[in-house]
Design an enzyme around this catalytic site. Structure first.
Site, PDB file in Angstrom:
ATOM      1  N   ASP A  50       0.844  -1.204   0.000  1.00 26.57           N
ATOM      2  CA  ASP A  50       0.000   0.000   0.000  1.00 26.57           C
ATOM      3  C   ASP A  50       0.875   1.248   0.000  1.00 26.57           C
ATOM      4  OD1 ASP A  50      -2.189   1.639  -0.091  1.00 26.57           O
ATOM      5  OD2 ASP A  50      -2.872   1.222   1.954  1.00 26.57           O
ATOM      6  N   PRO A  82      -4.102  10.230   4.371  1.00 23.14           N
ATOM      7  CA  PRO A  82      -3.628   8.956   4.908  1.00 23.14           C
ATOM      8  C   PRO A  82      -2.695   8.244   3.936  1.00 23.14           C
ATOM      9  CG  PRO A  82      -5.846   8.702   4.037  1.00 23.14           C
ATOM     10  CD  PRO A  82      -5.496  10.164   3.884  1.00 23.14           C
TER      11      PRO A  82
END
EC number: 3.5.2.3
Length: 426
Positions: free
Chosen positions: A301, A319
């Site tokens: 990720d 984020p």
């Protein structure tokens, strides 16, 4: 030209051997081999090149934070030979034009195999299926679809997507987050968030979607992949579904294996990620689930962000965190050093299983004569200190700044060609 890699231990097993490579294929494994070129890798562990199912390369649209070239450099230095570029670009990769652009740029750079992920819905809006068939039939040959960053929240849309991908032998990678349960959420719902005055992000927001989608996948007979698993409850749901024959796979990120919500006490947005860092008990459950195979693989990720999107107050920060160059070391720290995985297990979770999930026939292959010479060579005894500014990505948002980590990639080989060695690309 032929190449001999000297003195490696495949999968960290047995005595050191030489690997001779010809025309991109392993031609011989043995002692005292010779070739036109020699690379001294004595002491290194040889593994199949790593495959990352979850990378944000930001191109097109946010080339100020990462490009396909810089992301490919980071991937090669991290031991990766294939990455899957997520669809939440600008414009969104919801059509053949965008996915073909990403595929072509990856080929031009040539450091890793860049596979574009197609969006499930038009514009990631969750309202109408994107051109799944067109993307699948394009030169990019898209076989993984995801609205990552957002959840495919509508169960009817999700069912139709599963039905469609079943027909074209593809997989839906779901960002599991019930959006009505995370409105305004800033941190894992628990004692830390309450003490810090941050709005809670309940674990059940993830678990409810995973449970729903496992049931849908079982009903349809389609394949489902769950992105960035973060909770103990999700592990329980996955175990239940797999025991009943559901075609579900799942990934965990390095940061969810190592870090927990105690990091939030500094209010440093470098620790802000989606899904959020959870409790220590969740991290422990994820490590065990990865060792047991309930969670199939590690995916980074990798999410670069510009300074203005991280150097701000917590609630305004974006984020995400970097992951490509630190992933192996985090897996060694959390899984190998405690004895949860051996080096063959590392190959399983970082190469073999993700290649299987994505349907890559030439990645994650055994280290054997006749197989592609696509390798990550690792110094298991190395120690290195993370410096965000020294990483290959344009952005520097690593949560491991100043941390000393074990193990280092000394070289990456893609079909017989060095893409990285001794800390340099190419």
């Amino acid at each position: 030209m032929s190449l001999v890699i000297k003195g490696v231990r495949p999968y960290g097993e047995g005595e050191p051997v030489d690997i001779r490579v010809e025309h991109g294929v392993i031609a011989e494994i043995g002692a005292d081999l010779t070739a036109d070129e020699t690379f001294d890798a004595r002491g290194a562990v040889a593994l199949p090149g790593f495959v990352d199912l979850h990378t944000h390369l930001r191109e097109p649209g946010r080339e100020d934070t990462e490009t396909i070239e810089t992301g490919s450099r980071a991937a090669a230095l991290g031991g990766y030979t294939a990455v899957f570029a997520m669809a939440n670009t600008d414009p969104v990769a919801d059509n053949a034009v965008v996915v073909e652009h990403v595929w072509r740029r990856g080929r031009e750079v040539g450091l890793v195999d860049v596979h574009p992920v197609g969006a499930v819905t038009v514009g990631l809006k969750g309202e109408k299926l994107a051109e799944l068939g067109t993307m699948a039939n394009s030169i990019a040959n898209v076989r993984v679809f995801s609205d990552d960053g957002l959840c495919v929240a509508d169960p009817l849309i999700m069912r139709r997507a599963l039905e469609y991908t079943k027909a074209i032998d593809a997989v839906i990678a779901q960002h599991a987050e019930e959006p009505r349960l995370t409105v305004g959420a800033q941190a894992h719902e628990g004692e830390t968030a309450a003490r810090l005055g941050l709005a809670g992000w309940p674990a059940v927001a993830e678990e409810a979607i995973v449970a729903r989608d496992c049931l849908l996948a079982r009903h349809v007979g389609a394949r489902l992949h769950v992105c960035h698993v973060s909770t103990t409850g999700t592990v329980d749901v996955l175990r239940w579904a797999k025991e009943r024959g559901t075609q579900v796979s799942a990934e965990v990120t390095p940061h969810h294996l190592l870090l927990d919500d105690s990091r939030l006490t500094s209010y440093d947005p470098v620790n802000k990620v989606n899904p959020p860092l959870r409790a220590q008990t969740d991290a422990a459950a994820l490590r065990q689930a990865l060792a047991d195979g309930v969670v199939d693989c590690v995916a980074t990720d990798h999410a670069p962000h510009a300074p203005q999107d991280k150097d701000c107050e917590w609630s305004a920060a974006r984020p995400g965190m970097l992951g490509l160059q630190t992933a192996l070391s985090i897996v060694v720290k959390t899984m190998v050093e405690p004895g949860l995985l051996d080096w063959r297990g590392v190959a399983r979770v970082m190469s073999e299983r993700p290649a299987e999930i994505a349907g890559l026939p030439d990645q994650g292959r055994p280290i054997a004569v006749g197989e592609p010479a696509t390798l990550a060579l690792v110094d298991p005894d190395a120690r290195w200190t993370v410096e965000g500014a020294a990483l290959a990505s344009i952005a520097g948002n690593t949560p491991y700044e100043g941390m000393e980590l074990p193990a280092a990639v000394v070289a990456t080989v893609l079909r017989g060609r060095f893409t990285a060695r001794d800390g340099k690309v190419g």
